[in-house]
Design a protein around this motif. Structure first.
Motif, short mmCIF file in Angstrom:
data_model
loop_
_atom_site.label_atom_id
_atom_site.label_comp_id
_atom_site.label_asym_id
_atom_site.label_seq_id
_atom_site.Cartn_x
_atom_site.Cartn_y
_atom_site.Cartn_z
N GLU A 90 0.83 -1.20 0.00
CA GLU A 90 0.00 0.00 0.00
C GLU A 90 0.87 1.26 0.00
O GLU A 90 0.49 2.28 -0.56
N GLU A 91 2.01 1.17 0.62
CA GLU A 91 2.85 2.36 0.79
C GLU A 91 3.83 2.57 -0.36
O GLU A 91 4.66 3.47 -0.30
N ASP A 112 -0.50 -4.73 3.21
CA ASP A 112 -0.84 -3.43 3.81
C ASP A 112 -0.02 -3.41 5.09
O ASP A 112 -0.36 -4.10 6.06
N LEU A 114 0.59 -1.27 7.52
CA LEU A 114 -0.06 -0.82 8.76
C LEU A 114 -1.50 -0.48 8.42
O LEU A 114 -1.79 0.53 7.78
N ASP A 115 -2.38 -1.36 8.83
CA ASP A 115 -3.81 -1.18 8.58
C ASP A 115 -4.44 -0.54 9.80
O ASP A 115 -4.22 -0.98 10.93
#
Ligand code: AHG
Ligand code: MN
Ligand code: MN
Length: 331
Positions: A90-91, A112, A114-115
């Motif tokens: 995601e990052e 992901d 850190l969700d």
């Protein structure tokens, strides 16, 4: 035989098919990344306390820093591991395809890191969600077409939830198992074997602040959940943490439904298919639940881009099917 004291490594070694030494290693590395993220999260309060003393923006910056830190922890753990050949996050705008000077393995990892990262500042749960695919192509680096695949092609998936304890939950298609990090020895120990979720629950998780942006079917479904004329005689209870992994963890153990529907200005909803919806869908389906866009099983959705979004309805199978009947106008 008592399962007390069964470590993640031993469990995978005993339960996975022959020749899966690299798979055990892969899960072990995910566990290690989770320990590093958990360590950083435990410091977040201290960072925030320092910030609050003089800086107004520090909470926002801290959240950003932890997103990046979590991503860096995963990359550091995997880029020299020799276990993966591609990483999507995601990052990171683009996937990382391991170059020729780094050892490549046969797995491809999407995550992901850190969700629920808005929870950092308020000491609430967060997670890391991961999806694992296998690269069966020729030697060399895979391409976007190899990495961006339907959820049905995942070979394993899961999440680590950083709550009152840290728990790693995964499936490789042979049930869903949870391992709680025993902090005093730094080992994940089997705590939830062969999780099966109830066919129907009594909890719903949604950001209902968006209610007026939802389609009529979504609104009517949530209205229905609030009515008291259930066989139980009680409306569903609302429980929403702001962390998808934590909300799904609750549903996995106790049943119910999480929804992040399409909205007027966001027809694809908010959540990402490849590293949020797909891995959690695999986990939930393996535990007897369902995950749907409202009209299609999540795992069957055609994947076209790394960061593509999808409406998500996930949880107990009867609850998700009921939601679909509202969305599809059958009620
Ligand atoms: P992330 O922190 O990775 O961006 O994910 C947040 C996700 C999910 O965890 C959560 O359920 C949802 O977005 C929260 O969104 P709202 O703040 O819109 O409710
Ligand atoms: Mn997320
Ligand atoms: Mn995130």
């Amino acid at each position: 035989m008592s399962r007390t004291g069964v470590t993640l490594t031993r469990f995978i070694g005993e339960t996975e098919a022959d020749g899966a030494a690299d798979f055990a290693d892969l899960l072990g590395h995910i566990g290690l990344a989770g320990k590093l993220v958990a360590r950083d999260l435990r410091r977040a309060g201290l960072i925030d306390i320092l910030g609050v003393t003089g800086e107004t923006n520090v909470q926002g910056e801290a959240v950003k820093k932890l997103d990046t830190l979590a991503n860096d922890n995963l990359i550091k753990v995997f880029q020299h591991s020799g276990l993966v050949c591609a990483i999507g996050s995601e990052e990171m705008e683009k996937p990382l395809y391991l170059p020729d000077n780094l050892p490549r393995g046969r797995y491809m990892l999407l995550f992901d890191p850190l969700d629920g990262s808005s929870n950092t500042d308020v000491n609430m749960p967060m997670g890391t969600i991961f999806s694992i695919l296998r690269y069966n192509g020729k030697a060399g680096a895979p391409s976007d077409a190899d990495l961006i695949r339907r959820g049905t092609e995942q070979v394993a998936a899961g999440y680590i939830m950083y709550g009152s304890s840290t728990i790693l939950v995964f499936t490789s298609g042979q049930g869903v198992h949870g391992f709680t990090l025993e902090p005093s020895i730094g080992e994940y120990l089997l705590s939830h074997h062969a999780i099966k979720m109830p066919a129907k629950g009594s909890v719903y998780a949604a950001n209902e602040g968006n209610y007026h942006k939802w389609d009529a079917g979504a609104r009517q479904f949530v209205d229905y959940l609030k009515q008291a004329d259930k066989p139980s005689g009680r409306p569903y209870s609302a429980r929403y943490s702001g962390c998808l992994a934590a909300d799904v963890h609750r549903l996995l153990l106790g049943g119910g439904i999480y929804l992040y529907p399409a909205e007027k200005d966001k027809p694809q909803g908010k959540l990402r298919l490849l590293y949020e919806a797909n891995p959690l869908a695999m986990v939930v389906e393996q535990a007897g639940g369902r995950a749907s866009t409202g009209t299609e099983d999540i795992l069957k959705v055609a994947a076209t881009t790394l960061h593509q979004r999808v409406p998500l309805w996930i949880g107990s199978r009867e609850d998700v099917s009921k939601a679909e009947s509202f969305i599809q106008g059958a009620q």
